[in-house]
Design an enzyme around this catalytic site. Sequence first.
Site, PDB file in Angstrom:
ATOM      1  N   GLU A 262      34.376  33.531  43.431  1.00 61.80           N
ATOM      2  CA  GLU A 262      32.972  33.896  42.890  1.00 61.80           C
ATOM      3  C   GLU A 262      33.146  34.957  41.790  1.00 61.80           C
ATOM      4  OE1 GLU A 262      29.890  33.452  44.052  1.00 61.80           O
ATOM      5  OE2 GLU A 262      31.216  31.679  45.192  1.00 61.80           O
ATOM      6  N   CYS A 301      27.083  41.886  42.989  1.00 66.46           N
ATOM      7  CA  CYS A 301      27.857  40.610  41.224  1.00 66.46           C
ATOM      8  C   CYS A 301      26.130  39.892  41.388  1.00 66.46           C
ATOM      9  CB  CYS A 301      28.509  39.167  42.635  1.00 66.46           C
ATOM     10  SG  CYS A 301      28.208  39.129  44.118  1.00 66.46           S
TER      11      CYS A 301
HETATM   12  P1  NAP Z   1      39.411  42.889  40.415  1.00 63.92           P
HETATM   13  O1  NAP Z   1      39.958  43.367  39.898  1.00 63.92           O
HETATM   14  O2  NAP Z   1      39.566  40.938  39.594  1.00 63.92           O
HETATM   15  O3  NAP Z   1      39.696  42.506  42.008  1.00 63.92           O
HETATM   16  C1  NAP Z   1      38.853  41.711  42.843  1.00 63.92           C
HETATM   17  C2  NAP Z   1      40.148  41.738  43.830  1.00 63.92           C
HETATM   18  O4  NAP Z   1      40.967  40.693  43.404  1.00 63.92           O
HETATM   19  C3  NAP Z   1      40.447  42.794  44.832  1.00 63.92           C
HETATM   20  O5  NAP Z   1      40.960  42.379  46.221  1.00 63.92           O
HETATM   21  C4  NAP Z   1      42.202  43.163  43.718  1.00 63.92           C
HETATM   22  O6  NAP Z   1      43.422  43.513  44.838  1.00 63.92           O
HETATM   23  C5  NAP Z   1      42.504  41.651  43.913  1.00 63.92           C
HETATM   24  N1  NAP Z   1      43.377  41.798  42.779  1.00 63.92           N
HETATM   25  C6  NAP Z   1      43.254  42.312  41.949  1.00 63.92           C
HETATM   26  N2  NAP Z   1      44.214  41.234  40.961  1.00 63.92           N
HETATM   27  C7  NAP Z   1      45.851  40.854  41.870  1.00 63.92           C
HETATM   28  C8  NAP Z   1      46.311  39.596  41.184  1.00 63.92           C
HETATM   29  N3  NAP Z   1      47.223  39.378  40.733  1.00 63.92           N
HETATM   30  N4  NAP Z   1      46.861  38.720  43.233  1.00 63.92           N
HETATM   31  C9  NAP Z   1      46.011  39.238  44.130  1.00 63.92           C
HETATM   32  N5  NAP Z   1      45.062  39.493  44.203  1.00 63.92           N
HETATM   33  C10 NAP Z   1      44.427  41.048  42.275  1.00 63.92           C
HETATM   34  O7  NAP Z   1      37.865  42.726  40.762  1.00 63.92           O
HETATM   35  P2  NAP Z   1      36.832  44.123  40.850  1.00 63.92           P
HETATM   36  O8  NAP Z   1      36.784  45.333  40.249  1.00 63.92           O
HETATM   37  O9  NAP Z   1      37.612  44.469  42.803  1.00 63.92           O
HETATM   38  O10 NAP Z   1      35.408  43.569  41.605  1.00 63.92           O
HETATM   39  C11 NAP Z   1      34.250  43.633  40.595  1.00 63.92           C
HETATM   40  C12 NAP Z   1      34.320  42.214  39.727  1.00 63.92           C
HETATM   41  O11 NAP Z   1      33.919  41.240  40.733  1.00 63.92           O
HETATM   42  C13 NAP Z   1      33.202  41.869  39.166  1.00 63.92           C
HETATM   43  O12 NAP Z   1      33.271  41.754  37.792  1.00 63.92           O
HETATM   44  C14 NAP Z   1      32.287  41.318  39.869  1.00 63.92           C
HETATM   45  O13 NAP Z   1      30.978  39.861  39.176  1.00 63.92           O
HETATM   46  C15 NAP Z   1      33.043  40.422  40.869  1.00 63.92           C
HETATM   47  N6  NAP Z   1      32.063  39.605  41.802  1.00 63.92           N
HETATM   48  C16 NAP Z   1      31.834  39.172  42.069  1.00 63.92           C
HETATM   49  C17 NAP Z   1      31.538  38.644  43.182  1.00 63.92           C
HETATM   50  C18 NAP Z   1      30.853  37.532  43.240  1.00 63.92           C
HETATM   51  O14 NAP Z   1      30.591  36.954  44.838  1.00 63.92           O
HETATM   52  N7  NAP Z   1      30.334  36.469  43.265  1.00 63.92           N
HETATM   53  C19 NAP Z   1      30.905  39.695  44.489  1.00 63.92           C
HETATM   54  C20 NAP Z   1      30.972  40.936  44.331  1.00 63.92           C
HETATM   55  C21 NAP Z   1      31.715  41.514  42.865  1.00 63.92           C
HETATM   56  P3  NAP Z   1      43.118  45.369  44.300  1.00 63.92           P
HETATM   57  O15 NAP Z   1      42.191  46.116  44.281  1.00 63.92           O
HETATM   58  O16 NAP Z   1      44.061  45.859  45.097  1.00 63.92           O
HETATM   59  O17 NAP Z   1      43.403  45.502  42.603  1.00 63.92           O
END
Ligand code: NAP
Length: 526
Positions: A262, A301
């Site tokens: 997602e 999102c």
């Molecule tokens: P993100 O930076 O991609 O992080 C998401 C999750 O992934 C966090 O728990 C992060 O952990 C983890 N993560 C990061 N790098 C990783 C790796 N190499 N291995 C394993 N896990 C890893 O995204 P975000 O900033 O939290 O969220 C914002 C984005 O999410 C936006 O682009 C939004 O559109 C999207 N989003 C989508 C939905 C949907 O349902 N489609 C819903 C909500 C948000 P850490 O925090 O520990 O780094």
Amino acid sequence: MATLPRMKKLASYVNGSWVAGTGPAHTLYNPATEEAIAETSTEGIDFAAALDHARQKGGPALRALSFAERGKLLQRMAKAIHDAREELLALAVANGGNTRGDAKFDVDGASATLAAYAELGKELGDTHLLVDGDRVQLGRTARYQGVHVRVPRRGVAVHVNAFNFPAWGLCEKAATALLAGMPVLSKPATSTAALSYRMVEIFVHENILPEGALSLVAGSPGDLLDHLAGQDVLAFTGSSDTARSLRGLPNVIGQSVHVNIEADSLNAAVLAPDVEPGSETWQLFLVDVVRDMTQKAGQKCTAIRRVFVPEARFDQVAEALGERLGAIRVGNPAEQGVTMGPVSSAAQLRDVRSGIERLASQTEALFGGTGEVTPVGVPAGKGYFVGPVLRAARDPRAARVVHEHEVFGPVVTLMPYSGDADEAAELVALGSGGLVASAYADERDWAQAAILALAPWNGRIYLGSAKMAAQSMGPGTVLASLVHGGPGRAGGGEELGGLRGMALYQQRTAVQGDKGMLKFLPGKDD
Ligand code: NAP
């Protein structure tokens, strides 16, 4: 007020006990005041052992239960959240920068989703496997039959969540997986993990789930994902960049780990030409756009990012949105009367600011400039605040950045189109796949054309009209009964939607044989 004492140390719940990491800690802040409120580390945690524990203890314990029994566990989880509601709302305000309304959206959304899946468990009843579709005759006579069954995968469901919904994100994924019969290891985003942590602490304290059914990694995932194998599931919510790297992990590819993504989405709202200014549908459209811009400071999102209106209505819409945005009070969400809080972290603020700058290179300002704001109720210079920003792109096809770059904050771009539903859908599709598109219309022929043209590019279509306006929660609300996810940029995933979301956690197996041998399966046998 936050219930966490200053600098609470968050531990992870793995192997049936709470384990604090060693090594340097990651600090969690109150994004309105920049006060440090908690810290966490996962260094030194044996993730391979944590996954094995879930597979070996949690899996068999859940599979021994019927759907109805698993549903009862979900009901108890929903109740536990509800009982601790005030404390959890305060945490969402303190660690997430949520207004009370934003916090309710997350926390009540979590308990509502658990309750919806609890109800589904009750409906599925006292059985352990699902029959998928009708039986088919395979031979000359009805004796030789084929049927599809769905059984829980024998691994662990690892849930990696985004920062914006620490309560709902944890529970919507857990509800689906637990009801399907898979143990869960949940990893919330570190910056807002205090709420997820507290919820799991409550579930553990209330002793709701069998051992190994729910684990929590409160912080960095370390080498967790390197230990996933073929019966495991990885359900990820977050940015497309992270999604790409997780999809490409050698063991994920090599062992065909089931992955659901997602990701980002440039959700669009389209106003149909039949909608008259001042009408009920017009008002609904304005309310929805402004809610999506400001709820959770635009960090949803599903939030509307692009708005298409008939050319002749452009100025009226710009003016009406500007008027409503002018009434938004930005500040410390703990203060009375504040209607929009900060974004959730310093990193988010940097991202949003640079995103607005990128947009500004191809759009013009309609409201809020580039987001400078003086928030109320915070010490001068503190907090990760950005004000609501409305931009205009008079030539939507030329302003590529609007369709290519998600600004995860209170930012929307207004664009004109001809009024033709197919043209609107073409412009929406420039976003390369979205979670939800909304179309505001009362004329059925226009709405029908819009549904057909928008559907291939969007996981959900929301039709705003006068007749449903009074019952609508807007396009940004994800419902347990409808699928959530979208094609292309949105990640290609599918969650929720009742039984549909459970499919990720189940193996669908075709079984063929003598009719008598298949008699034990639930449902009609001829
Ligand atoms: P993100 O930076 O991609 O992080 C998401 C999750 O992934 C966090 O728990 C992060 O952990 C983890 N993560 C990061 N790098 C990783 C790796 N190499 N291995 C394993 N896990 C890893 O995204 P975000 O900033 O939290 O969220 C914002 C984005 O999410 C936006 O682009 C939004 O559109 C999207 N989003 C989508 C939905 C949907 O349902 N489609 C819903 C909500 C948000 P850490 O925090 O520990 O780094």
